[in-house]
Design an enzyme around this catalytic site. Sequence first.
Site, PDB file in Angstrom:
ATOM      1  N   SER A   1       0.817  -1.309   0.087  1.00  0.00           N
ATOM      2  CA  SER A   1      -0.068  -0.098  -0.092  1.00  0.00           C
ATOM      3  C   SER A   1       0.763   1.168  -0.123  1.00  0.00           C
ATOM      4  CB  SER A   1      -0.882   0.125   1.369  1.00  0.00           C
ATOM      5  OG  SER A   1      -0.103   0.426   2.301  1.00  0.00           O
ATOM      6  N   ASP A   2       0.255   2.508  -0.373  1.00  0.00           N
ATOM      7  CA  ASP A   2       1.165   3.424  -0.194  1.00  0.00           C
ATOM      8  C   ASP A   2       1.128   3.964   1.202  1.00  0.00           C
ATOM      9  OD1 ASP A   2       2.572   5.922  -0.580  1.00  0.00           O
ATOM     10  OD2 ASP A   2       1.551   6.623  -2.418  1.00  0.00           O
ATOM     11  N   TYR A   3       1.985   4.823   1.494  1.00  0.00           N
ATOM     12  CA  TYR A   3       2.102   5.260   3.100  1.00  0.00           C
ATOM     13  C   TYR A   3       0.557   5.502   3.768  1.00  0.00           C
ATOM     14  CZ  TYR A   3       4.566   7.701   6.929  1.00  0.00           C
ATOM     15  OH  TYR A   3       4.970   7.951   8.159  1.00  0.00           O
TER      16      TYR A   3
END
Length: 752
Positions: free
Chosen positions: A297-299
Site C-alpha cells: 500500500s502507499d504510506y
Amino acid sequence: MTGENHFSKNKRGFWTQWILTLACTVTCVASPHAAPPNMSSAEIDQKVSSTLKRMTLEEKLGQLQQLCGAWDGDCLPEDFALARQGRLGSTIFIRGAKRTAELQRVAVNESRLHIPVLFAFDVIHGYRTIFPVPLGEAASWDPRGAERSTSIAADEASAAGIRWTFAPMVDIARDPRWGRIVEGAGEDPFLGMAMAAARVRGFQGTNYGLPDKVVACAKHWVAYGAAEGGRDYNTAEVSERTLREIYFPPFKAALDAGVGTFMSAFNDLDGLPGSVNSFTLSKVLRGEWHFDGVVVSDYNAVNELIAHGVAADGKDAAAQALNAGVDMEMFSRLYNENGAELLKEKKVSRKTIDEAVRRVLRLKYQLGLFEHPYADEAHEKATLLNPAHLKAARELAARSFVLLKNERGTLPISKDLKSIAVIGPLADDPQNILGPWCGDGRKEDSVTLLAGIRAKLPGATVNYAKGCDVTGNSTEGFNEAEDAARQSDFVIVAVGETSSMSGEAASRSSLDLPGRQLELIQAIHAIGKPYAVVLMNGRPLSINWLATNSPAILETWFAGTQGGNAIADTLFGDANPGGKLPVTFPRSVGQVPIYYNHKNTGRPPGVDPKSPLPYLDIPWTPLYPFGYGLSYTSFAISNLQLSAAHIRPDGSITASVEVKNTGDRAGDEVVQLYIHRLVASVTRPVQELKGFQRVSLQPGESRRVEFLLGPRELGFYDRAMRFAVEPGKIQIKVGASSEDGLESSFEIIKPR
Ligand code: BGC
C-alpha cells in the site's frame, strides 16, 4: 558480481543451508560479489511453504507490516523489539550498512524463524549520488541513460543495505500543477513506457537477487497523476479507455520488464481508492496481467480508506485491503491490529493471509536476503559517490537539459571572457539542485552552478550576487545583482522553484516564476549585457516574458549532485544540449490540462479558420510543445520512406528518415515519429508518439534512422474495448518535435 559466495546455495540441503547461514550471520559480512540465489522458483516455493507452515498468525501478520525508521535513517527502539519477535516484514527510511546490519542481526539471529527484514527506501533519482529528477531524465529521451542512472542508484542503495526501492514512479501527468509531475516521465505513454522499462532494468538488472541490485516498485497504481485540479491525493475521473491507453501502459511496460512489486495509489478512481480497487487490482493487475508479486500500500493508504469513506474503521479497512490483494501495509498497522479477529470472524480467509505472506517471503528469497542479509560498511564506503558514479551523474545531467531559446547564438559562451556574473537565488544553492526526492543525497556533496562556473573558468572574474530569494517579496539584493551584471562581460541568471515546490504534497496554482525572480531578470535585461537564463524547476513553467524577451533559456530541471558542473559544461559548449520536453509548457495555467496527444473535437481549432478558438484571451497553442528542444548545432531531417504502401492489421511497416548534422559542432537530435489515424471506430488523438531515437552526430555526419511500427504501435481500444488494429489510413510524421516533421501515410487493409 558473479563470483561464488562461500555460503551460496548450490545443491546443499535445507538444514545445512540454515546452519551455514546462521553461522555466517555471526561471522561474515555478505560479499558484494556474491552470486544471486541459485534456486529455481520451485525450490523457492518449497522453502516458502515450509516456512509458512511453521509460522504463527502473529508472525505471518508481522511479515505484512512495513514500518518506518527515523527520517535520518536510524532505527527506532520499536523496530528492534518487533524484529526480535519476528514481526517486522520490512522498513522504510532505515538505511546505511551499519544501521541496517544492526537491525538485521536481531531479525536473523534472535527471531524464532530467522526471517530477514527487507529494507526499503525511496531511491527515486539516485541514492547518494543524485541524478536529475525523473522528469529531467525523461527529457533526455535516453532510456539507456536512465538504465545507467538507476543501475548506479541500485549499486549505492544496496551497498547501504536497501534492497527495495519505491521507484519507478510511472504515473502519466498531464497537469503541471500537480507537484509529483517531477517524479515521472511526463505526459506521454510511449516515452513513459520506454523510461519505465529502462528504470526497472537498471534497478533490478537481469536478476534482483544479485546483491548489488534492488527490487523495483511500479507506483502508484493507478491514475494518481490524473488528480483533479492537480491537487495532490485528489479524486481521479478517468474513463476505462483512457486508463488503458494512457495511464496503464507504463505500468505494463514495467511489468514486462520484470518489475517485482507494485504500490497501490492513494487516489480514488471511479469511487474506489487504490488499495481497494477491484477493477485495477484484481481484474487488471492480478487477472489480466497475472502479476503475482508483492503489492504494497502507499504510506498509510490502508488507514486512509476510513477518511475516503469506504471503510467504517481500521478493521474494515484492513479486511478490504487484504481482500483486494494489497499484501503489505505501509506505515499503518491495521493488518496486525485486526488480523486475528478478522480471521476469527471469517472476514478474511487464512488463504488470503497466507497468499500475502507467501508473496512477501518469496520476494525475500528471490532477493537472496536469506543468504546475504547484511550490507558491508567497507563496501558501502567504496561505493557511495564513487568517481565513476559522479562522472555518470555529470554526463547524464547534461543530457537532460533542454535548450528552449538561443537567439543569435547567445550560447555557448566563450571561455575567453574575462568576467562573468552569476546571479539568482538558485545559482549557489547546493540543496535545491538535488531535487525533491533525493534519497540520501547531501548538499555537502553537490556542485552548485557557481562552483561549476568557477571550476570551468579558473582565470576569469566571477561576480556572484543572489539578487533575491525564490519566494518572498524582497528586492533588496537587486542593486548588488545589477552591479555584478554591469561589471561583467556576460550574465547568467539562475531562477526557478525550490525543490520543495514540486514532489509530494507540493502542487501549485500558478506556473509562473515565484517571488520577484521575473523582476530580477527584467532588471538584468535592462542593463543590456548578453545573458542567459538557467531554469531549475520540477514542472513546466509559464515563462512567457522570458520566451519573448530573454536571449537564451536553458531548462536544467533539478540536475543532481553534479548539476553545477553539467550546467557549466553546457553553457560553455563542452556539452551540447540535446534534450527535448517530455511535457507541454503552457502559456498559462488556464490552459491546463494541455497535452500534445489531445483529440480533434468536432470543431478543430487551427484547421478551419471559421472554427471558434478555444480561448478568447490567449492563444490555444502551448508556449513550448512536447518534444521540443534546440541544439547548438543544426539538423536536417529528410527523405522519409515507408517500407510499404499498405499492410495487413497483423503486419508491420518500417519508416525511415535521414538525419544530418548540418552545423559545425557535434550534437544530438531526437528523431520522433508520430502517427495519426484519420478514421476509426472511436475518436483518436491528433497525434501519438510511436517511435524515437536520440542520435549523436558529428558535423556533416548523417544517419538513416528506422522505426518499426507493428500491432503494438498501431492498435488501440476499439468501440468494444478490445485492443485491435483497425483498417484505415495512418498518417505518419517524423521530425524533431511534436510540431514539425515530414509527412507520409499508409493504409491498413483487411485481408480478403
Ligand atoms: C508516497 C510514495 C512513497 C511513500 C514512502 C508516500 O507518501 O506517495 O510515493 O513511496 O510515501 O515514502
